[in-house]
Design an enzyme around this catalytic site. Structure first.
Site, mmCIF file in Angstrom:
data_model
loop_
_atom_site.group_PDB
_atom_site.id
_atom_site.type_symbol
_atom_site.label_atom_id
_atom_site.label_comp_id
_atom_site.label_asym_id
_atom_site.label_seq_id
_atom_site.Cartn_x
_atom_site.Cartn_y
_atom_site.Cartn_z
ATOM 1 N N LYS A 55 25.056 8.211 14.310
ATOM 2 C CA LYS A 55 24.177 8.736 13.862
ATOM 3 C C LYS A 55 23.916 8.606 12.095
ATOM 4 O O LYS A 55 25.307 8.564 11.613
ATOM 5 C CB LYS A 55 23.889 10.381 13.945
ATOM 6 C CG LYS A 55 22.692 11.103 13.237
ATOM 7 C CD LYS A 55 22.729 12.542 13.815
ATOM 8 C CE LYS A 55 21.452 13.050 13.054
ATOM 9 N NZ LYS A 55 20.050 12.678 13.108
ATOM 10 N N HIS B 37 26.959 15.230 16.097
ATOM 11 C CA HIS B 37 26.152 14.227 16.686
ATOM 12 C C HIS B 37 26.996 13.047 17.172
ATOM 13 O O HIS B 37 28.298 13.037 16.622
ATOM 14 C CB HIS B 37 25.022 13.754 15.782
ATOM 15 C CG HIS B 37 23.864 14.880 15.853
ATOM 16 N ND1 HIS B 37 23.576 15.813 14.965
ATOM 17 C CD2 HIS B 37 22.714 14.755 16.630
ATOM 18 C CE1 HIS B 37 22.674 16.553 15.367
ATOM 19 N NE2 HIS B 37 21.916 15.862 16.229
#
Ligand code: NAD
Length: 254
Positions: A143, A139
């Site tokens: 995140k 990600h």
């Protein structure tokens, strides 16, 4: 169908507001975030926004999930929680709220990942239990939780496919020093880099062969479209705890 979007100023909140253009049947009656931004129609008063709403769509922060669910119960509004990294308390609150309102908690609202979860359940059921399972996720650098809620959902599906208790076969996050791998364990590897929207690969590794299934998200719009579809499906349902697989009709026999 009238929705209130919580986390409206964030990446997902903006993606959902943009996706509304393609859904004339869905009307936003409230945009909530931590700070008022009148120029974008964003307020902080969730209770007022929920009056007259059908569904709350929450993509904010796990610290607000319990309070947001309580507000939905007070107003008899269905809750779609897309926020990840939920605490055990928040998971319990979702189950308790589902006795009074329809609740759907989804770590991933995309069609592709919902299908991937079912494929992983089936693969884990079909393959011998001594195949090691490694779930790798990537990600963007902002995140906060790791492994991702989607990676954990994939791990749970694999354990369910094998008839195992997830917590007892769940391995540590890699890199994990010199601890030997538990045969057939479910491990997690995490990448945080750049602007990755969300990559998930599930590796089933046996002696002499490997099976790999995965999903790459390249645009947050897939989560937004799935969230609006789920919200629309949830409106007017009987109280209960639902999953994306129910919304998309992808349930395979476990
Ligand atoms: P983000 O940080 O860009 O946005 C979160 C927004 O929520 C921010 O604007 C923040 O101010 C707001 N917020 C935080 N606490 C709040 C509170 N108590 N009340 C109101 N607003 C609050 O994050 P993001 O990338 O949009 O992701 C949000 C959540 O959604 C994360 O948990 C993420 O993992 C999850 N997510 C889920 C899916 C899915 O398909 N279910 C997809 C992407 C992201």
């Amino acid at each position: 169908m009238r929705v209130v979007i919580v986390g409206a100023a964030g990446r997902m909140g903006c993606a959902i507001r943009e996706a509304l253009v393609l859904r004339p049947d869905v009307q936003s009656v409230g945009a909530i975030d931590r700070e008022i931004d009148a120029s974008r129609g964003i307020s902080t008063d969730l209770d007022s926004a929920l009056r007259g709403a059908d569904v709350m769509i929450d993509f904010s922060s796990p610290s607000s999930t319990v309070a947001n669910l309580a507000a939905c119960v007070r107003h008899g509004v269905a809750a779609l929680v897309g926020t990840t990294g939920l605490s055990d308390e928040a998971e319990r609150a979702a189950s308790e709220a589902s006795a009074r309102i329809p609740v759907l908690v989804a770590a991933n609202t995309s069609l592709g990942v919902t299908l991937l979860i079912e494929l992983v359940r089936q693969a884990a059921k079909a393959l011998p239990a001594d195949f090691d399972i490694e779930i790798t996720e990537g990600h963007h650098r902002h995140k906060k939780d790791a492994p991702s809620g989607t990676a954990l959902a994939l791990g749970r599906a694999a354990a369910e496919g094998r008839g195992q208790d997830f917590e007892s076969v769940r391995g540590p996050l890699r890199p994990h020093g010199e601890a030997p791998r538990q045969v057939g364990g479910i491990g997690f590897s995490v990448i945080r880099a750049g602007d990755l929207v969300g990559d998930h690969v599930v590796l089933f590794a046996g002696e002499g062969e490997r099976v790999t299934v995965g999903h790459q998200a390249t645009d947050r719009a897939i989560f937004a479209r799935g969230a609006l579809k789920a919200a629309s499906w949830l409106a007017g349902r009987a109280p209960g705890r639902y999953q994306m697989v129910d919304v998309l009709g992808l349930k395979t026999s476990a």
